[in-house]
Write a protein that holds these residues in place. Structure first.
Motif, short mmCIF file in Angstrom:
data_model
loop_
_atom_site.label_atom_id
_atom_site.label_comp_id
_atom_site.label_asym_id
_atom_site.label_seq_id
_atom_site.Cartn_x
_atom_site.Cartn_y
_atom_site.Cartn_z
N THR A 62 0.85 -1.19 0.00
CA THR A 62 0.00 0.00 0.00
C THR A 62 0.88 1.24 0.00
N THR A 63 0.27 2.37 -0.23
CA THR A 63 1.00 3.64 -0.33
C THR A 63 0.80 4.45 0.95
N VAL A 64 1.89 5.07 1.39
CA VAL A 64 1.84 5.91 2.59
C VAL A 64 1.21 7.25 2.22
N ILE A 65 0.02 7.50 2.74
CA ILE A 65 -0.70 8.75 2.47
C ILE A 65 -1.18 9.32 3.79
N PHE A 66 -0.94 10.59 4.00
CA PHE A 66 -1.43 11.25 5.20
C PHE A 66 -1.92 12.65 4.84
N ALA A 67 -2.76 13.18 5.67
CA ALA A 67 -3.34 14.50 5.40
C ALA A 67 -2.27 15.59 5.50
N LYS A 68 -2.30 16.51 4.58
CA LYS A 68 -1.35 17.63 4.63
C LYS A 68 -1.91 18.82 3.87
N LYS A 69 -1.54 20.01 4.33
CA LYS A 69 -1.99 21.23 3.66
C LYS A 69 -1.17 21.45 2.38
N PRO A 70 -1.66 22.29 1.46
CA PRO A 70 -1.00 22.44 0.17
C PRO A 70 0.39 23.06 0.27
#
Length: 259
Positions: A117-125
């Motif tokens: 799976t891919t490491v994805i986390f919330a982040k601002k632009p």
């Protein structure tokens, strides 16, 4: 399954003997489940890998494309036919989009199951802007400006021509739920400033780009060249004046000594 011995034909033995035989099948896992969990704007990632339907249960091994990947083992549970491994690790912005994978290691089977799976986390632009043409450009040239917003989830991007002393009107272009937004324009004979603003539910970022036409660029270079030349002449003149003063003082001092 049972095994039974019957009496002999000649009748010497009149009793039968039997015993149960248990057959145990060994088989590799048929399913490997991988789940990633993380909190809001948190870069502490929790991963859970579960190997199911194996006999005997297999071990689980963790790997990642993250450089110097290190993790803490939170749980390692093994039942009759399943194994569950739970880990946590700290991720940085550079780790976004990297892969994490778990695979099985079985005692009696060389073939393994792998889940990625891919490491994805919330982040601002985080905004980056650039032009398809090399700046500066000639007036009346069609160019395309591109704004890239690295964010999760994607949000809205807005291009705006910043109001200047030459141009009192402004124009905008919006791209909704996008990671990239382009803006096509025709250059003017005056300096133009364009701003890209990106926003999602976690924050915003903004960057600007200045469109300078070639003649204005040359004028600025010539002006800077004249300024540099003037400063250089002033410094050399000062050095020459100081040298003359020193020579005059030396001559006067020698004449006084001879007198």
């Amino acid at each position: 399954m049972s095994c039974q011995q019957l009496p002999e034909v000649n009748g010497l033995y009149h009793e039968s003997v039997s015993n149960n035989v248990y057959i145990v099948y060994k088989y590799p896992p048929s399913h490997l489940r991988l789940v990633i969990e993380h909190g809001n704007l948190s870069k502490v990632i929790t991963a859970i890998c579960t190997s199911m339907f194996a006999n005997p249960a297999c071990d689980i091994k963790w790997e990642s494309t993250i450089k110097h990947f290190k993790y803490s083992l939170l749980e390692n549970f093994t039942s009759r036919q399943a194994t569950k491994s739970k880990i946590s690790f700290n991720a940085t912005n550079e780790d976004y989009g990297k892969q994490i994978r778990c695979n099985t290691e079985c005692q009696y089977f060389k073939n393994t199951l792998v889940n990625i799976t891919t490491v994805i986390f919330a982040k601002k632009p985080k905004v980056v802007v650039y032009s398809t043409s090399v700046l500066p450009v000639l007036p009346n040239t069609t160019i395309t400006l591109t704004c890239v917003a690295n964010a999760h989830p994607v949000g809205n991007i807005t291009w705006t021509m910043v109001e200047t002393s030459y141009l009192k009107s402004s124009s905008t272009k919006s791209c909704l739920n996008a990671s990239t937004c382009t803006y096509e324009l025709i250059t003017s004979d005056v300096e133009q400033v364009y701003s890209c603003y990106a926003q999602n539910e976690h924050g915003s970022d903004e960057r600007s780009i200045v469109i300078v036409h070639e003649s204005k660029y040359k004028e600025d270079l010539n002006g800077k060249a004249f300024d540099i030349l003037g400063v250089t002449i002033g410094i050399l003149g000062g050095i020459a004046f100081l040298f003359i003063v020193i020579v005059v003082m030396c001559l006067c001092l020698r004449r006084n000594q001879e007198g």
